[in-house]
Enzyme design. Structure first.
Site, PDB file in Angstrom:
ATOM      1  N   ASN A  63     -26.497   0.424   8.562  1.00  0.00           N
ATOM      2  CA  ASN A  63     -26.957   1.812   8.598  1.00  0.00           C
ATOM      3  C   ASN A  63     -28.289   1.951   7.864  1.00  0.00           C
ATOM      4  OD1 ASN A  63     -25.146   1.376   6.279  1.00  0.00           O
ATOM      5  ND2 ASN A  63     -25.202   3.575   5.899  1.00  0.00           N
ATOM      6  N   GLU A  65     -30.574   5.043   6.511  1.00  0.00           N
ATOM      7  CA  GLU A  65     -30.654   6.474   6.245  1.00  0.00           C
ATOM      8  C   GLU A  65     -32.096   6.925   6.063  1.00  0.00           C
ATOM      9  OE1 GLU A  65     -26.279   7.011   4.186  1.00  0.00           O
ATOM     10  OE2 GLU A  65     -28.038   7.280   2.938  1.00  0.00           O
ATOM     11  N   CYS A  74     -26.766   4.743  12.491  1.00  0.00           N
ATOM     12  CA  CYS A  74     -25.585   3.995  12.077  1.00  0.00           C
ATOM     13  C   CYS A  74     -25.724   2.509  12.406  1.00  0.00           C
ATOM     14  CB  CYS A  74     -24.351   4.538  12.790  1.00  0.00           C
ATOM     15  SG  CYS A  74     -23.986   6.267  12.466  1.00  0.00           S
ATOM     16  N   GLU A  76     -23.650   0.443  13.819  1.00  0.00           N
ATOM     17  CA  GLU A  76     -23.188   0.045  15.148  1.00  0.00           C
ATOM     18  C   GLU A  76     -24.264   0.248  16.203  1.00  0.00           C
ATOM     19  OE1 GLU A  76     -19.609   1.920  12.935  1.00  0.00           O
ATOM     20  OE2 GLU A  76     -21.789   2.143  12.997  1.00  0.00           O
ATOM     21  N   CYS A 113     -18.319   6.396  14.107  1.00  0.00           N
ATOM     22  CA  CYS A 113     -18.445   7.831  14.353  1.00  0.00           C
ATOM     23  C   CYS A 113     -18.465   8.093  15.862  1.00  0.00           C
ATOM     24  CB  CYS A 113     -19.704   8.375  13.681  1.00  0.00           C
ATOM     25  SG  CYS A 113     -21.242   7.923  14.524  1.00  0.00           S
ATOM     26  N   CYS A 116     -21.499   6.645  17.760  1.00  0.00           N
ATOM     27  CA  CYS A 116     -21.415   5.191  17.942  1.00  0.00           C
ATOM     28  C   CYS A 116     -20.381   4.821  18.990  1.00  0.00           C
ATOM     29  CB  CYS A 116     -21.109   4.508  16.616  1.00  0.00           C
ATOM     30  SG  CYS A 116     -22.510   4.576  15.475  1.00  0.00           S
TER      31      CYS A 116
END
Length: 162
Positions: A63, A65, A74, A76, A113, A116
């Protein structure tokens, strides 16, 4: 006439990393390594993902940010999009995901999430073959799903756009 239909799926739950096959251990170790390089100064929640392609290439992502929160990405999707950009047409066999937090121990696997799940679903639909998913926290057991469709059973795909 309306009717009810139950949608369910089975998962395999391993008590520990040590129960995984050697190949899955290698892939999960790559996810843990990627997780340790994640950039998560705002959430302090670190995620690593690794992908095994059908050509045996392993792709890693973590990830990333941003102070403008929606601008991050993210782990993934970083890994899936990298695989799609650099290995077009090569199928994804397995995705391993590991999560950890700065201020507490993540002892349960964290699932992807919704964004993803949708991104992985796109690749699964495109390749017409399930993608196995391995989920692990920082410690504890591992959950294995046979397909992203298990995590997103009513997924949206390009067939709706035709």
């Amino acid at each position: 006439m309306a009717f009810q239909k139950k949608i369910s799926f089975d998962v395999t739950i391993y008590d520990s990393f040590d129960e995984l096959s050697e190949g899955d251990k290698l892939l999960m170790s790559a996810a843990v390594s990627a997780r340790k390089r994640a950039y998560a100064p705002y959430s302090n929640f670190f995620v690593g993902a690794s992908i095994l392609l059908e050509n045996d290439e392993i792709i890693e992502g973590n990830n990333q940010e941003n102070a403008s929160y929606p601008s991050g990405l993210c782990a993934e999707r970083v890994a899936v999009f990298y695989a799609g950009a650099n290995f077009p047409g090569v199928q994804i066999k397995t995705i391993a995901i590991s999560a950890a937090a700065l201020n507490h121990e993540v002892s349960e696997p964290a699932a992807p999430c919704g964004n993803c799940r949708q991104a992985i679903s796109e690749y699964e639909f495109k390749q017409a073959k399930p993608i196995k998913i391995l989920l692990m926290g920082e410690t504890g057991g591992v959950i294995e799903c046979d397909s992203v469709a298990d995590l997103l059973p009513l997924g949206f795909n390009s067939s709706y756009l035709e």
